[in-house]
Structure formats: C-alpha cells, structure tokens
Design an enzyme around this catalytic site. Structure first.
Site, PDB file in Angstrom:
ATOM      1  N   GLU A   1       0.842  -1.191   0.000  1.00 53.33           N
ATOM      2  CA  GLU A   1       0.000   0.000   0.000  1.00 53.33           C
ATOM      3  C   GLU A   1       0.882   1.247   0.000  1.00 53.33           C
ATOM      4  O   GLU A   1       1.592   1.497   0.975  1.00 53.33           O
ATOM      5  CB  GLU A   1      -0.926   0.053   1.210  1.00 53.33           C
TER       6      GLU A   1
ATOM      7  N   GLU B   1     -11.992   3.124   4.793  1.00 53.97           N
ATOM      8  CA  GLU B   1     -10.920   3.282   5.783  1.00 53.97           C
ATOM      9  C   GLU B   1     -10.825   4.771   6.133  1.00 53.97           C
ATOM     10  O   GLU B   1      -9.960   5.486   5.653  1.00 53.97           O
ATOM     11  CB  GLU B   1      -9.583   2.765   5.255  1.00 53.97           C
TER      12      GLU B   1
END
Length: 255
Positions: free
Chosen positions: A137, A234
């Site tokens: 990520e 998120e």
C-alpha cells in the site's frame, strides 16, 4: 453491485474486534478488514466472521516500534521483518483472511527497495499455500513522510520487480488523491496489478460525504473498469462510528 468493506482499524475501534465485526454486519457492510488484530484471540475473530458471514479481507504486518511504519524495507531489521510477516500470515490463515499488507517502513532509495522486494517474495512464499494475497500500500508523503512507497506507480514497479502473482497493490483513493490525483486514469493504467481499493474523504480522511472526491461517481467508474472486488471504507469517524454512517445509506441509494 458495489460491495463495501468496513475497516475496523478505524471503525468501531473502541470495541473488541469480534464485536466490531458484528456491528459492521448490522450496519450493512459486505465485508471487514483490519489493521493489527494480534492482541485478539483468532478463535474469537473467526467465530464472529462465521456468525456474520462476513469475509475478512486483510490485515497488516506489525508497524514495529514507536514512530515506525513497518520493518520490511529496513536494513539490519530483516529478522524482525520476517518474523512479523510470519506472524501476519499465521494469523491471517487462522481466521481465513484473504490478504496481508506488508508494511515497508521509513526508508528510501534502491537499497531499501531491494530489501523490501526480498521480503515481499518471502511473504508470497508463505502466503501462497493458504491462498493469501500479499499487498503493497503506497502511503502519502504528507501523513507518512519518508515512507518507501508513496504512489501507485512506485508500488507497481516493485510488484513487477518481485514478479509474483500473489503480490498486488492496494489502491487507497485517499493517499493517491494527495499523491497526484487523477484517480480513475491512474487506476485504469495499473488495473492488472491492483488487488483492493480503499477510500476516505480528502483531505480530512473522515466520512466520505465531504471533500474533493465524489465517491458516488468514482466507485462505479472503477467498477466499470472491471474491478469486482470490495471497496474498503478506511476513514477516521468525526465522532462515534454509528453517528456518521449516513453516507452509507446515501451511497447505496446512488450506486
């Protein structure tokens, strides 16, 4: 249909993880994901997942010590990094999670990238027998200055360098909007390497009902490019998680 996942690293983070899974189900999410579940008995997590029928999409390797954001690109920390990878894969296998995000850490340069690539290959070897995908990520340089991977382009280069089919990019719209924007074009360009998509308001990282990205249009556009995975919410709630879930009903109504 757009499928939405609750990231329990931020949502209902005041609850024990099994109870947060149950709340996500009650709120109407289709899946869950988390950050660092290691203090929770995996049997309790698995029981909650089975009870609710929600898949656990993924979890992170350890951040390391205070102020660190992972270990897997740090010279001299290879033993710790691989122990963290083993712990993550073992926990993921125990709860039947689908992926592990291997955190690189605060390091830059070709040497750090080479160390990261070696550790990612190791993670792929461990995860493959369990069907576990390994994620990179990229994190934006404003929130996490000095992190090895900041853009989807950098992450894609590492995936290609490692050359393992188990390795994919996690495309977080919040981070990538800060690191250059042009989200749909950049998603489209790297579609074959992207394994998961996350989102939050930009620049606040709060509920996705404010800010500069219109997720009611972006998420369907990403899905139209052939992405059939979940979209992970998120974000950091402005107040209690339940109080801020109006966006979920609105988004469902639009898409």
């Amino acid at each position: 249909m757009i499928r939405l996942s609750a990231n329990l690293g931020f949502l209902w983070s005041d609850l024990p993880l099994p109870d947060a899974i149950r709340r996500a189900k009650a709120a109407g999410f289709d899946a869950v994901e988390c950050h660092w579940p290691y203090d929770t008995d995996p049997d309790g997590v698995k029981a909650a997942l089975e009870e609710t029928g929600l898949p656990m999409l993924g979890l992170n390797t350890s951040k390391g010590g205070a102020g660190e954001f992972g270990l897997s690109a740090l010279a001299g920390r290879e033993g710790e990094a691989r122990a963290a990878i083993r712990d993550a894969v073992e926990y993921a296998a125990a709860i039947e999670a689908r992926a592990v995000h291997v955190m690189a850490g605060l390091a830059r340069g070709d040497g750090a990238a080479a160390i990261f690539a070696e550790n990612l290959a190791y993670a792929c070897e461990l995860g493959a027998p369990h069907g576990i995908t390994i994620f990179i990520e990229p994190l934006n340089a404003r929130d996490v200055p000095g992190y090895l991977v900041g853009t989807v382009e950098e992450a894609a280069a590492i995936v290609e360098r490692v050359g393992r089919r188990e390795l994919k990019v996690m495309f977080d719209c919040y981070h990538q909007q800060i690191m250059g924007g042009d989200l749909l074009h950049r998603f489209r360009r790297h579609r074959g390497l992207i394994g998961h998509v996350q989102f939050a308001a930009v620049p606040s990282r709060a509920e996705p009902d404010e800010g500069e990205v219109a997720f009611d249009r972006l998420l369907p556009a990403i899905a139209a490019e052939g992405y059939d995975g979940f979209f992970g919410a998120e974000y950091r709630p402005r107040a209690a998680t339940d109080a801020g879930l109006g966006w979920l009903k609105v988004l469902r109504g639009k898409i």
